[in-house]
Scaffold this active site. Structure first.
Site, PDB file in Angstrom:
ATOM      1  N   ILE A  11       0.826  -1.208   0.000  1.00  0.00           N
ATOM      2  CA  ILE A  11       0.000   0.000   0.000  1.00  0.00           C
ATOM      3  C   ILE A  11       0.859   1.256   0.000  1.00  0.00           C
ATOM      4  O   ILE A  11       0.537   2.243  -0.663  1.00  0.00           O
ATOM      5  CB  ILE A  11      -0.953  -0.019   1.212  1.00  0.00           C
ATOM      6  CG1 ILE A  11      -1.987  -1.143   1.061  1.00  0.00           C
ATOM      7  CG2 ILE A  11      -1.661   1.331   1.378  1.00  0.00           C
ATOM      8  CD1 ILE A  11      -2.843  -1.364   2.291  1.00  0.00           C
ATOM      9  N   TYR A 144      -2.310  -7.992  16.392  1.00  0.00           N
ATOM     10  CA  TYR A 144      -2.443  -7.091  15.246  1.00  0.00           C
ATOM     11  C   TYR A 144      -3.705  -6.237  15.346  1.00  0.00           C
ATOM     12  O   TYR A 144      -3.661  -5.019  15.163  1.00  0.00           O
ATOM     13  CB  TYR A 144      -2.456  -7.918  13.964  1.00  0.00           C
ATOM     14  CG  TYR A 144      -2.610  -7.101  12.707  1.00  0.00           C
ATOM     15  CD1 TYR A 144      -1.545  -6.339  12.223  1.00  0.00           C
ATOM     16  CD2 TYR A 144      -3.800  -7.102  11.991  1.00  0.00           C
ATOM     17  CE1 TYR A 144      -1.673  -5.587  11.060  1.00  0.00           C
ATOM     18  CE2 TYR A 144      -3.941  -6.357  10.830  1.00  0.00           C
ATOM     19  CZ  TYR A 144      -2.880  -5.606  10.366  1.00  0.00           C
ATOM     20  OH  TYR A 144      -3.017  -4.862   9.218  1.00  0.00           O
TER      21      TYR A 144
END
Length: 246
Positions: A11, A144
């Site tokens: 990204i 996460y």
């Protein structure tokens, strides 16, 4: 000038390409020297490239200072991050600390350094990269997911503290995206599970995330948007019972 952490792949690299296409110079920071070399081949002299550990306070401050020496810092994208797909009871303290150090502390250090510069130069836009795992609980994401939830709340706090300086802060929350990190931690069963719960029945692309990031960076397009956590996830975060017929 746009500064992008994790800007050499996934990204972050897509965001760098989008920023260059809009005419910005980009400061790419990434700890992967091989990926940095590949990014330099892709972006050429429209970007500068720095080996960067986002958990190193002094290194982050020096990187932002070097970026601003080339021109006004208009935006920051915090794409550097690490993932983990480990059951909660098997998650070690070391793993939990490492994920939070990069994803939370690293985001904070970069946002603080950029915010201090933007405060004194007329404002700007901070775009953090969170995750739908920070919006909804998922298996194997106790480290996460909690780190990305922290990033979302941190971004909202930044937007509140920095608005008076003309600084906007928004979080992009990608769903499953075809990136090198995803390829590393998503096995076949994980991919099938995601595809069964994403209404669009596919993974997204880095370029689809980059379009949203570029919009949030651009003052002419998003000047009244701040404090938002925007999911770009094929409908995952908003889905109810899946349609199993198609």
């Amino acid at each position: 000038m746009i500064a992008i952490t994790g800007g050499a792949s996934g990204i972050g690299l897509a965001a760098a390409r989008a920023a260059v296409a809009k005419g910005w110079h980009v400061a790419v920071g990434d700890r992967d020297e091989r990926a940095l070399a590949a990014a330099e081949t892709a972006l050429g002299n429209k970007a500068t490239y720095t080996g960067l550990d986002v958990t190193d306070e002094a290194a982050v401050d020096a990187w932002i200072d070097a970026a601003t020496a080339r021109g006004r810092l208009a935006g920051l994208v915090t794409s550097a991050g690490i993932g983990a797909d480990v059951p909660a009871l098997d998650t070690s303290v070391d793993l939990f600390r490492r994920v939070h150090a990069v994803n939370v502390l690293g985001t904070f250090l970069c946002a603080r350094a950029a915010g201090r510069v933007m405060r004194d130069s007329g404002g700007g836009s901070i775009v953090t990269i969170a995750s739908v795992s920070g919006v909804r609980g998922s298996k194997g994401r106790v480290a996460y997911g909690s780190s990305k939830a922290a990033v979302i709340n941190m971004t909202q706090g930044l937007s509140t503290d920095l608005a008076r300086f003309g600084i906007r802060a928004n979080a992009v929350c990608p769903g499953p995206i075809e990136t090198p990190m995803t390829a590393e931690i998503h096995d076949r069963a994980t991919r099938e599970s995601w595809l069964s719960h994403v209404p669009m029945r596919r993974y997204g692309t880095p370029d689809e995330m980059a379009t949203l990031i570029a919009f949030l960076l651009d003052e002419t397009q998003s000047s009244y948007i701040t404090g938002q956590a925007i999911s770009a996830d094929g409908g995952f975060a908003g889905a109810g019972l899946p349609n199993l017929d198609g």
